[in-house]
Design a protein around this motif. Structure first.
Motif, PDB file in Angstrom:
ATOM      1  N   LEU A  24      -7.613   4.599   6.197  1.00  0.00           N
ATOM      2  CA  LEU A  24      -7.454   3.414   5.239  1.00  0.00           C
ATOM      3  C   LEU A  24      -6.464   2.585   5.800  1.00  0.00           C
ATOM      4  O   LEU A  24      -6.742   1.373   5.688  1.00  0.00           O
ATOM      5  N   THR A  25      -5.438   3.087   6.391  1.00  0.00           N
ATOM      6  CA  THR A  25      -4.213   2.109   7.023  1.00  0.00           C
ATOM      7  C   THR A  25      -4.942   1.448   8.308  1.00  0.00           C
ATOM      8  O   THR A  25      -4.439   0.179   8.591  1.00  0.00           O
ATOM      9  N   THR A  26      -5.773   2.004   9.123  1.00  0.00           N
ATOM     10  CA  THR A  26      -6.389   1.244  10.289  1.00  0.00           C
ATOM     11  C   THR A  26      -7.174   0.359   9.639  1.00  0.00           C
ATOM     12  O   THR A  26      -7.283  -0.832  10.218  1.00  0.00           O
ATOM     13  N   LEU A  67       0.731  -0.967  -0.009  1.00  0.00           N
ATOM     14  CA  LEU A  67      -0.025   0.134   0.070  1.00  0.00           C
ATOM     15  C   LEU A  67       0.804   1.256  -0.109  1.00  0.00           C
ATOM     16  O   LEU A  67       0.555   2.126  -0.813  1.00  0.00           O
ATOM     17  N   PHE A  68       1.978   1.344   0.879  1.00  0.00           N
ATOM     18  CA  PHE A  68       2.523   2.630   1.063  1.00  0.00           C
ATOM     19  C   PHE A  68       3.633   2.567  -0.113  1.00  0.00           C
ATOM     20  O   PHE A  68       3.852   3.738  -0.681  1.00  0.00           O
ATOM     21  N   ALA A 109       3.416   9.666  13.432  1.00  0.00           N
ATOM     22  CA  ALA A 109       2.145  10.157  13.895  1.00  0.00           C
ATOM     23  C   ALA A 109       1.077   9.018  13.499  1.00  0.00           C
ATOM     24  O   ALA A 109       0.182   8.757  13.898  1.00  0.00           O
ATOM     25  N   LEU A 110       1.093   8.597  12.023  1.00  0.00           N
ATOM     26  CA  LEU A 110       0.184   7.828  11.226  1.00  0.00           C
ATOM     27  C   LEU A 110       0.271   6.375  12.072  1.00  0.00           C
ATOM     28  O   LEU A 110      -0.980   5.786  12.341  1.00  0.00           O
ATOM     29  N   ILE A 111       1.455   5.859  12.273  1.00  0.00           N
ATOM     30  CA  ILE A 111       1.613   4.570  12.954  1.00  0.00           C
ATOM     31  C   ILE A 111       1.200   4.475  14.195  1.00  0.00           C
ATOM     32  O   ILE A 111       0.397   3.604  14.643  1.00  0.00           O
ATOM     33  N   ALA A 139       5.164  -2.483  11.483  1.00  0.00           N
ATOM     34  CA  ALA A 139       4.221  -1.909  12.433  1.00  0.00           C
ATOM     35  C   ALA A 139       2.883  -2.653  12.476  1.00  0.00           C
ATOM     36  O   ALA A 139       2.300  -2.998  13.606  1.00  0.00           O
ATOM     37  N   LEU A 140       2.283  -2.892  11.160  1.00  0.00           N
ATOM     38  CA  LEU A 140       1.099  -3.707  10.903  1.00  0.00           C
ATOM     39  C   LEU A 140       1.275  -5.180  11.496  1.00  0.00           C
ATOM     40  O   LEU A 140       0.329  -5.883  11.822  1.00  0.00           O
ATOM     41  N   VAL A 141       2.530  -5.590  11.540  1.00  0.00           N
ATOM     42  CA  VAL A 141       2.705  -7.256  11.903  1.00  0.00           C
ATOM     43  C   VAL A 141       2.343  -7.158  13.348  1.00  0.00           C
ATOM     44  O   VAL A 141       1.922  -8.180  13.768  1.00  0.00           O
ATOM     45  N   ALA A 142       2.498  -6.235  14.195  1.00  0.00           N
ATOM     46  CA  ALA A 142       2.501  -6.260  15.680  1.00  0.00           C
ATOM     47  C   ALA A 142       1.286  -6.645  16.218  1.00  0.00           C
ATOM     48  O   ALA A 142       0.172  -6.490  15.609  1.00  0.00           O
ATOM     49  N   THR A 143       1.279  -7.305  17.230  1.00  0.00           N
ATOM     50  CA  THR A 143       0.047  -7.544  17.893  1.00  0.00           C
ATOM     51  C   THR A 143       0.329  -7.336  19.467  1.00  0.00           C
ATOM     52  O   THR A 143       1.468  -7.695  20.144  1.00  0.00           O
ATOM     53  N   SER A 144      -0.611  -6.612  20.227  1.00  0.00           N
ATOM     54  CA  SER A 144      -0.459  -6.238  21.545  1.00  0.00           C
ATOM     55  C   SER A 144      -1.072  -7.166  22.318  1.00  0.00           C
ATOM     56  O   SER A 144      -2.520  -7.125  22.630  1.00  0.00           O
TER      57      SER A 144
END
Length: 412
Positions: free
Chosen positions: A314-316, A120-121, A373-375, A137-142
């Motif tokens: 969109l990223t969210t 996407l980016f 800020a986006l992440i 960053a999108l891989v992460a899971t809290s």
């Protein structure tokens, strides 16, 4: 601003510095608990209120508090004790039975979000390093956020909950590996041998703790019971938690994984002791600082740009959908569609893990302030979206009775 004790003549150990820190902690803790109480009365998960409290009292709105080392430290301790308690309340045998399923869920939850985020980016004209960091960053899971929500709802004992938590731990290990690879690519020197050693160390640490720790704990139980120290199980438990958390950090699997393993190791000997009750009290005090810290990191001024808002949304959406697709694929093909959605939603929050990736990218000079800020915004928004969705999805689910599988026998 509070938490600013590095002014001339003011140090963290001076009377004025100590007073400022304590007052800031009072504001943070009080705001978090008030917001949590309000959310509970509105039948909204308390974790949402605690994160929103951070946004409200943070630099972007009221400006009462800004993030500082004291708050960050308390937040890190909070997430460590949260995962320790989750481990204590998890059945190790049941977790092991979900090993294969957890691995497949984690793999899907890593590969799909990373590929989608990067593509996407890159398509939007961002550089390779920038796109790679967004993907990581999108891989992460809290796991901390999901564990908090599942624990509040009282469904941690469900097989699907154990599957989510086991997959989240594996996701952490894989996410750190991806971060190491991306960091090496960005620096221009990808050392495959070093990455291989780091991965082997991480996996080896987990296996040694799981295979040896339980046996050592059972042998040590009579000795712990014979100690004259008050609350001996709690004292030893906290020591084991902190020790394995530190070793986990040194081994490269993250401190929270070490804390979770510590809880698993002690789970079998904690019955009939005050360890869980005392650990829950400690967790209830420290976790709000972690959750408020997430809200404090959100730069609300960045949302004044319409284009930025569109990209964040969109990223969210991409972050939410790719976790549902990637993590829910294995449960879906086994024939349980609702479980696939529950697993995918449980793996959605990026929380502190996504923010850490953003901070590393900013420090390396790869990410500008807008992408940072986006992440952070995506991490916060996915974290806020998860609790109400999980609450709705688990509303009609009850824990299986003894001897029953609860309808989840096809997982594992």
């Amino acid at each position: 601003m509070l938490f600013l004790v590095s002014q001339p003549g003011v140090t963290p150990t001076s009377p004025s510095g100590v007073g400022a820190i304590l007052f800031a902690l009072f504001v943070v803790f009080g705001a978090a608990k008030l917001a949590a109480e309000l959310c509970e009365r509105l039948r909204v998960p308390a974790v949402v209120g605690e994160i929103m409290a951070g946004i409200l009292i943070g630099p972007g709105v009221l400006g009462l508090v800004e993030s500082g080392p004291e708050l960050h430290l308390l937040g890190e301790i909070g997430i460590v004790f949260l995962l320790f308690l989750v481990g204590l309340e998890t059945d190790p045998a049941g977790l092991f039975r979900l090993g294969r399923a957890a691995l497949l869920v984690a793999l899907g939850g890593v590969i799909v979000p990373f590929a989608a985020g990067f593509l996407l980016f890159f398509a939007f004209g961002y550089s390779n390093p920038e796109s790679l960091f967004v993907g990581v960053a999108l891989v992460a899971t809290s796991v901390g956020i999901t564990a908090r929500v599942l624990g509040t709802m009282g469904v941690l004992d469900l097989p699907v909950s154990r599957l989510i938590l086991a997959a989240a731990v594996i996701d952490d290990v894989l996410g750190l590996l991806f971060l190491g690879i991306v960091g090496g690519v960005v620096r221009g020197g990808l050392d495959l041998l070093q990455i291989g050693i780091a991965f082997a160390t991480s996996v080896g640490f987990i296996l040694v703790v799981l295979l040896v720790g339980g046996r050592l704990a059972r042998r040590a139980k009579p000795t712990i019971e014979g100690l004259r120290t008050e609350e001996s199980f709690f004292v030893v438990g906290v020591a084991v938690c902190l020790g394995l958390s530190a070793l986990g950090a040194y081994a490269g699997v993250a401190a929270i994984v070490g804390a979770f393993l510590a809880g698993l190791v002690l789970a079998g000997i904690s019955e009939g002791t005050t360890l869980r009750e005392r650990s829950r009290t400690l967790m209830e005090f420290t976790v709000p600082f972690f959750l408020v810290g997430i809200g404090l990191n959100l730069d609300v001024m960045a949302f004044s740009k319409p284009a930025f808002i569109g990209l964040v949304l969109l990223t969210t959406l991409l972050a939410l959908v790719t976790k549902i697709i990637g993590c829910g694929f294995y449960p879906y093909v086994t024939g349980n569609r609702w479980q696939a959605i529950r697993v995918g939603v449980g793996m959605m929050p990026r929380g502190e893990v996504g923010i850490i990736v953003a901070q590393i990218g900013l420090t390396m000079g790869v990410l500008g302030k807008d992408l940072y800020a986006l992440i952070v915004a995506v991490a916060v928004l996915t974290t806020l979206a998860t609790p109400p969705l999980l609450a709705a999805l688990f509303k009609t689910v009850s824990a299986p009775k003894v001897g029953e599988t609860g309808g989840y026998s096809e997982i594992g």
